[in-house]
Design an enzyme around this catalytic site. Structure first.
Site, PDB file in Angstrom:
ATOM      1  N   ARG A  75       0.821  -1.221   0.000  1.00 11.01           N
ATOM      2  CA  ARG A  75       0.000   0.000   0.000  1.00 11.01           C
ATOM      3  C   ARG A  75       0.850   1.265   0.000  1.00 11.01           C
ATOM      4  NH1 ARG A  75      -2.773  -3.763   2.776  1.00 11.01           N
ATOM      5  NH2 ARG A  75      -1.827  -3.107   4.732  1.00 11.01           N
TER       6      ARG A  75
ATOM      7  N   GLU B 196       6.471 -10.281  15.013  1.00 10.95           N
ATOM      8  CA  GLU B 196       6.070 -10.846  16.304  1.00 10.95           C
ATOM      9  C   GLU B 196       6.591 -12.287  16.401  1.00 10.95           C
ATOM     10  OE1 GLU B 196       1.897 -10.612  16.806  1.00 10.95           O
ATOM     11  OE2 GLU B 196       1.975 -11.200  18.923  1.00 10.95           O
TER      12      GLU B 196
END
Ligand code: AMP
Length: 176
Positions: free
Chosen positions: A64, A101
């Site tokens: 994006r 993560e």
């Protein structure tokens, strides 16, 4: 630009809970892309602090970030360089790995995308944990470029991504 325009941009972005996985609130910018007036304004607001920074290259982050990188590069009369996921760029690249993560990810830019001393503005839609933008800063510096700033449509403040961009002028149009 009026506070009203900024509020309209807030209002058009949709929160999608538990996408792409439980616990994540995905910020869906597709309604903004469908509104040419507000999309145009959002790009103007994203680049406003950097109009006098002498930007020579925009580094747009897949995917994006490309949507904002294209109009930003045209308005700033700067070249556009793509920071892509691994294996997508066809020629020699600089690779920077960063932590997620769970596990790691990598971005790549073409080795000849940024020349020594060039002033670069990094552009993406969302600043979350800051890992992606931090990797982009490293890639620019490895190329010999100078990062003049990072610009985002929005910042998710509690994830403290700005902390990873210490010393880099960081701008977000919207803040959550
Ligand atoms: P980060 O590296 O954690 O700062 O994540 C930034 C990248 O992940 C950006 O390229 C975003 O497009 C994407 N991203 C992270 N969090 C979100 C979210 N809540 N909604 C939409 N995109 C996100």
């Amino acid at each position: 630009m009026s506070a009203e325009s900024i509020q309209q941009i807030y209002d058009i972005i949709l929160d999608v809970p538990d996408f792409p996985k439980p616990g994540i609130v995905f910020k869906d910018i597709t309604p903004l892309l469908m509104n040419p007036t507000l999309f145009h304004k959002s790009v103007d607001l994203a680049i406003a602090p950097f109009l006098e920074s002498g930007v020579q290259k925009i580094l747009g982050i897949e995917s994006r970030g490309f949507l904002f990188g294209v109009p930003a590069s045209q308005r700033l009369d700067a070249g556009l360089v793509l920071a892509r996921k691994p294996g997508k760029l066809p020629r020699e690249t600089i690779k920077v790995e960063y932590a997620l993560e769970y596990g790691t990810d990598t971005i790549e830019i073409h080795s000849d995308g940024i020349s020594g001393g060039e002033k670069v503005l990094i552009v993406d839609d969302v600043l979350a944990t800051g890992g992606t933008a931090e990797a982009a800063v490293c890639a620019v510096r490895e190329s010999g470029g100078e990062v003049v700033g990072c610009s985002f449509l929005m910042e998710i403040q509690f994830l403290q991504g700005r902390g990873k961009l210490d010393g880099v002028e960081t701008h977000a149009v919207l803040s959550y």
